[in-house]
Structures are given as structure tokens and as C-alpha cells.
Scaffold this active site. Structure first.
Site, PDB file in Angstrom:
ATOM      1  N   ASN A   1       0.814  -1.224   0.000  1.00  0.00           N
ATOM      2  CA  ASN A   1       0.000   0.000   0.000  1.00  0.00           C
ATOM      3  C   ASN A   1       0.839   1.261   0.000  1.00  0.00           C
ATOM      4  OD1 ASN A   1      -2.453  -1.351   0.281  1.00  0.00           O
ATOM      5  ND2 ASN A   1      -2.438  -1.231   2.510  1.00  0.00           N
TER       6      ASN A   1
ATOM      7  N   GLY B   1       2.015  -5.662  23.222  1.00  0.00           N
ATOM      8  CA  GLY B   1       2.573  -4.312  23.252  1.00  0.00           C
ATOM      9  C   GLY B   1       3.723  -4.209  24.248  1.00  0.00           C
ATOM     10  N   ALA B   2       3.641  -3.261  25.172  1.00  0.00           N
ATOM     11  CA  ALA B   2       4.717  -3.041  26.154  1.00  0.00           C
ATOM     12  C   ALA B   2       4.840  -4.188  27.147  1.00  0.00           C
ATOM     13  CB  ALA B   2       4.474  -1.730  26.892  1.00  0.00           C
TER      14      ALA B   2
ATOM     15  N   ASP C   1       0.606   4.544   2.236  1.00  0.00           N
ATOM     16  CA  ASP C   1      -0.073   5.081   3.419  1.00  0.00           C
ATOM     17  C   ASP C   1      -0.151   6.600   3.274  1.00  0.00           C
ATOM     18  OD1 ASP C   1      -0.193   2.567   4.485  1.00  0.00           O
ATOM     19  OD2 ASP C   1       1.332   2.895   6.035  1.00  0.00           O
TER      20      ASP C   1
ATOM     21  N   GLY D   1       1.446  -1.173   3.986  1.00  0.00           N
ATOM     22  CA  GLY D   1       0.823  -2.470   3.702  1.00  0.00           C
ATOM     23  C   GLY D   1       1.520  -3.509   4.563  1.00  0.00           C
ATOM     24  N   LYS D   2       0.732  -4.341   5.245  1.00  0.00           N
ATOM     25  CA  LYS D   2       1.359  -5.323   6.148  1.00  0.00           C
ATOM     26  C   LYS D   2       2.323  -6.233   5.404  1.00  0.00           C
ATOM     27  CE  LYS D   2      -2.602  -5.516   9.288  1.00  0.00           C
ATOM     28  NZ  LYS D   2      -1.996  -4.785  10.420  1.00  0.00           N
TER      29      LYS D   2
ATOM     30  N   GLY E   1       4.313  -4.362  14.964  1.00  0.00           N
ATOM     31  CA  GLY E   1       3.761  -5.708  14.826  1.00  0.00           C
ATOM     32  C   GLY E   1       4.322  -6.406  13.586  1.00  0.00           C
ATOM     33  N   ASP E   2       4.477  -5.651  12.485  1.00  0.00           N
ATOM     34  CA  ASP E   2       4.993  -6.244  11.248  1.00  0.00           C
ATOM     35  C   ASP E   2       6.457  -6.673  11.408  1.00  0.00           C
ATOM     36  OD1 ASP E   2       2.591  -5.944   9.869  1.00  0.00           O
ATOM     37  OD2 ASP E   2       3.081  -3.897   9.251  1.00  0.00           O
TER      38      ASP E   2
ATOM     39  N   ALA F   1       4.082  -5.710   2.539  1.00  0.00           N
ATOM     40  CA  ALA F   1       5.320  -5.019   2.160  1.00  0.00           C
ATOM     41  C   ALA F   1       6.154  -4.690   3.396  1.00  0.00           C
ATOM     42  CB  ALA F   1       4.990  -3.749   1.383  1.00  0.00           C
TER      43      ALA F   1
HETATM   44  P1  ADP Z   1       0.368  -4.508  17.090  1.00  0.00           P
HETATM   45  O1  ADP Z   1       1.052  -3.260  16.670  1.00  0.00           O
HETATM   46  O2  ADP Z   1       0.195  -5.505  15.985  1.00  0.00           O
HETATM   47  O3  ADP Z   1      -0.882  -4.282  17.902  1.00  0.00           O
HETATM   48  P2  ADP Z   1       1.877  -4.861  19.550  1.00  0.00           P
HETATM   49  O4  ADP Z   1       1.484  -3.478  19.942  1.00  0.00           O
HETATM   50  O5  ADP Z   1       1.490  -5.965  20.488  1.00  0.00           O
HETATM   51  O6  ADP Z   1       1.386  -5.257  18.082  1.00  0.00           O
HETATM   52  O7  ADP Z   1       3.467  -4.845  19.367  1.00  0.00           O
HETATM   53  C1  ADP Z   1       4.184  -5.901  18.765  1.00  0.00           C
HETATM   54  C2  ADP Z   1       5.487  -6.123  19.515  1.00  0.00           C
HETATM   55  O8  ADP Z   1       6.273  -4.913  19.445  1.00  0.00           O
HETATM   56  C3  ADP Z   1       5.321  -6.399  21.007  1.00  0.00           C
HETATM   57  O9  ADP Z   1       5.145  -7.770  21.274  1.00  0.00           O
HETATM   58  C4  ADP Z   1       6.651  -5.887  21.551  1.00  0.00           C
HETATM   59  O10 ADP Z   1       7.661  -6.843  21.346  1.00  0.00           O
HETATM   60  C5  ADP Z   1       6.928  -4.674  20.673  1.00  0.00           C
HETATM   61  N1  ADP Z   1       6.351  -3.461  21.330  1.00  0.00           N
HETATM   62  C6  ADP Z   1       5.172  -2.860  21.032  1.00  0.00           C
HETATM   63  N2  ADP Z   1       4.960  -1.784  21.843  1.00  0.00           N
HETATM   64  C7  ADP Z   1       6.037  -1.717  22.646  1.00  0.00           C
HETATM   65  C8  ADP Z   1       6.439  -0.828  23.713  1.00  0.00           C
HETATM   66  N3  ADP Z   1       5.674   0.201  24.091  1.00  0.00           N
HETATM   67  N4  ADP Z   1       7.629  -1.064  24.308  1.00  0.00           N
HETATM   68  C9  ADP Z   1       8.419  -2.095  23.929  1.00  0.00           C
HETATM   69  N5  ADP Z   1       8.100  -2.964  22.955  1.00  0.00           N
HETATM   70  C10 ADP Z   1       6.928  -2.787  22.317  1.00  0.00           C
END
Ligand code: ADP
Length: 312
Positions: free
Chosen positions: A45, A230-231, A47, A73-74, A260-261, A76
Site C-alpha cells: 500500500n 505491546g509493552a 499510506d 501495507g502489512k 507488529g509487522d 510489504a
Molecule cells: P500490534 O502493533 O500488531 O498491535 P503490539 O502493539 O502488540 O502489536 O506490538 C508488537 C510487539 O512490538 C510487542 O510484542 C513488543 O515486542 C513490541 N512493542 C510494542 N509496543 C512496545 C512498547 N511500548 N515497548 C516495547 N516494545 C513494544
């Protein structure tokens, strides 16, 4: 032979609509083993991001936004991350016969992605319309365009190919890719949607964030599911039972777009290379953290070895 391939390269720039026909006429390049560490079948994509004070309500117009235009794009994003982590990746996808299509193809190739499996089709290049407010809250509308035309015609998968899909292309194409992959097949089940049992059963690995995990109950039976928090890091589940977990790295958050990608590309490369579950999760978390600390949705990376935990 060589002359045909030169014509192909020129066509890429000057007459994209001729490209598919020429590809069919050109004799195949001399056979050489695929050197791609990862094959991604997925979306490409542009963006288009408007950064504004606050998101518009339905029917409302908000003025004063800044416009950004970035490759995305996820599919790419994951192919570019894999190429940067492992030296080379292969992309199977589709872009339009418009100027954006040409730009995205050149961008992928410059990142080290083999784009011979990316077709140019008579449709607009996939575009994500993103609005972000000053708190980082966003609204995203994806116009699939050429991504709806991804096809596996003329594509072959060798037993040593490691294949990764997402859900921004037609589900039928994802299912066909899964069936035709003789080796390791991974699915990043995003954006979340119901999945056929046959697809879930074929996956050697599914990767989701915790929201997607909650939205796809079929994953409770899956062989191996990585969930990102995430964190809070990430964990691996086998048939719904947690078998490994790893904490996130501490990092100052710049942009979570693309984290995430990057995590997906790194985890698939690490597990396919035979690393144990916990080491693979820790490496993928380190790559995810690097991405979170970078403004781009397609950050630069060091080779994957750099992100492996040091032996204690
Ligand atoms: P998505 O963006 O697909 O929702 P996540 O937010 O869970 O996925 O993030 C994917 C990975 O990126 C996490 O498992 C972690 O390893 C890293 N990550 C994401 N946010 C943070 C953060 N605030 N601090 C440290 N690592 C992070």
C-alpha cells in the site's frame, strides 16, 4: 534471453501495462536456487496519513492537517523487515499500473526484496487513508485496489521456502498459498476475521496481537500461536496452553506503526531457523522495540543475530 529481460526492465518504467504480457513471453531467467529467507504473499500500500489536532466526527471537516505519504501495507512492511534482517526476501503481490505502483516496486527492490512475483494490474495501487490526532489515536480506511488481484499464477513454492501471509488480500488466496506451501507456513491473522478450520490446521505458526486473539476463537485449537501484548511483550501458545513468554524491551515510544509487522518477520525467521521458543520471542521483542523507537513504518534493521539475547 538477456535482451528480453532488459526490455522488461524498461517496461517497468515506461509501459507498465505491457509488463505482464512481456513477462509471459520472456524466457525464464536461468534457474537458480531461491535465496530468499522469507517469502511474503500479501498487501502493498501507499499510506496517506493526515496528522491533525483531533479526529473528525461523522460528517465533520477538520482543517489544518499535515500530509505524509509513506510506503506501507502489512505484506510489504514484513517483506522489507525480513530483507533487512536476513539479507533477502521475496514478495508475491500486486500493485497498480499507476505512478504509485512503480514507486512502491522500486522501493521494495531497493530494500532487498525480490519483486519478480509482484504483478502490475489495471487497478489503482492499494491505499490506506490514515488520520492521526495529537494523542496518536487513529482512524484507518484501506482501499484494497490492486491487492484484491494478488494471484499465485506463475508462482511456485519450494520445500525450503518459509512463507508468511496476512489478511489484507483475498482470503481464498491466503488459503491457496497455505495449501501450496510444502514447507513452513505462517499467518499473521490481521486484520482479524473468522478463519476456515482448514487454514488454521495448516498453519505452522499464527501471529496475532491480543485484540485479534480475542476476536478469533478458532485460534484456541491452533498448533502454535504467538500473541503480542505491546509493552508487555509476547507469548507462545500450543493448542491454547502457554508454552513460552518473553518481556518487552524498555524503549521510548516514537511510533508503534509497523512494530507488529517487524515482530512477525523476526519471529518467523527465528523459529524457521530453529531457535528455541523463548530465544525466538526475545529476539522478536527486541526487533519490535527497535521499530517502536523509530518513526518509520519500515525502519532500518541490523541482521537478526544482532537481536539475539546474549548468552548468560
Ligand atoms: P500490534 O502493533 O500488531 O498491535 P503490539 O502493539 O502488540 O502489536 O506490538 C508488537 C510487539 O512490538 C510487542 O510484542 C513488543 O515486542 C513490541 N512493542 C510494542 N509496543 C512496545 C512498547 N511500548 N515497548 C516495547 N516494545 C513494544
Amino acid at each position: 534471453g538477456a535482451r528480453c529481460r532488459v526490455v522488461l526492465e524498461l517496461a517497468e518504467d515506461f509501459a507498465p501495462h505491457l509488463l505482464n504480457t512481456l513477462r509471459r513471453l520472456a524466457p525464464a531467467a536461468p534457474a537458480e536456487p531461491s535465496r530468499a529467507a522469507l517469502t511474503v504473499v500479501g498487501s502493498i500500500n501507499v499510506d496517506l496519513t493526515a496528522v491533525c489536532e483531533r479526529l473528525p466526527a461523522p460528517g465533520e471537516t477538520v482543517i489544518g492537517a499535515d500530509l505524509q505519504r509513506q510506503p506501507g501495507g502489512k505484506g510489504a512492511n514484513q517483506a522489507v523487515a525480513a530483507a533487512r534482517l536476513a539479507g533477502r526476501a521475496r514478495m508475491i503481490g500486486a500493485v497498480g499500473d499507476d505512478p504509485d505502483g512503480g514507486l512502491l516496486l522500486r522501493h521494495l527492490a531497493a530494500a532487498g526484496v525480490d519483486t519478480t512475483g509482484v504483478r502490475r494490474v489495471p487497478a489503482p495501487t492499494g491505499t490506506a487513508l490514515i488520520t492521526v490526532d495529537r494523542h496518536g489515536e487513529n482512524q484507518i480506511t484501506v482501499c484494497a485496489g490492486a491487492n484484491a488481484e494478488v494471484s499465485l499464477e506463475d508462482v511456485s513454492f519450494a520445500p525450503e521456502d518459509v512463507v508468511l501471509c496476512q489478511l489484507e488480500i483475498e482470503l481464498d488466496t491466503v488459503c491457496e498459498t497455505a495449501r501450496r506451501t510444502p514447507g513452513f507456513f505462517a499467518l499473521n491473522a490481521a486484520p482479524a476475521r473468522p478463519l476456515p478450520a482448514e487454514l488454521v490446521e495448516r498453519c505452522d505458526l499464527v501471529i496475532v496481537n491480543e485484540t485479534e486473539y480475542a476476536r478469533i476463537p478458532e485460534l484456541a485449537d491452533a498448533e502454535l500461536v504467538a500473541v503480542t501484548y505491546g509493552a508487555q511483550g509476547s507469548a507462545l501458545y500450543a493448542h491454547g496452553r502457554q508454552i513460552a513468554s518473553a518481556p518487552a524491551h524498555e524503549v521510548a515510544v516514537v511510533s508503534t506503526v509497523g512494530a507488529g509487522d517487524a515482530f512477525c518477520a523476526a519471529l518467523v525467521l527465528a523459529l524457521a531457523a530453529g531457535l528455541d521458543h523463548e530465544t525466538a520471542l526475545r529476539a522478536a521483542n527486541a526487533v519490535g522495540a527497535h521499530a517502536v523507537g523509530d518513526a518509520s513504518s519500515q525502519p532500518e534493521f541490523s541482521p537478526l543475530e544482532h537481536y539475539l539475547p546474549s548468552p548468560s
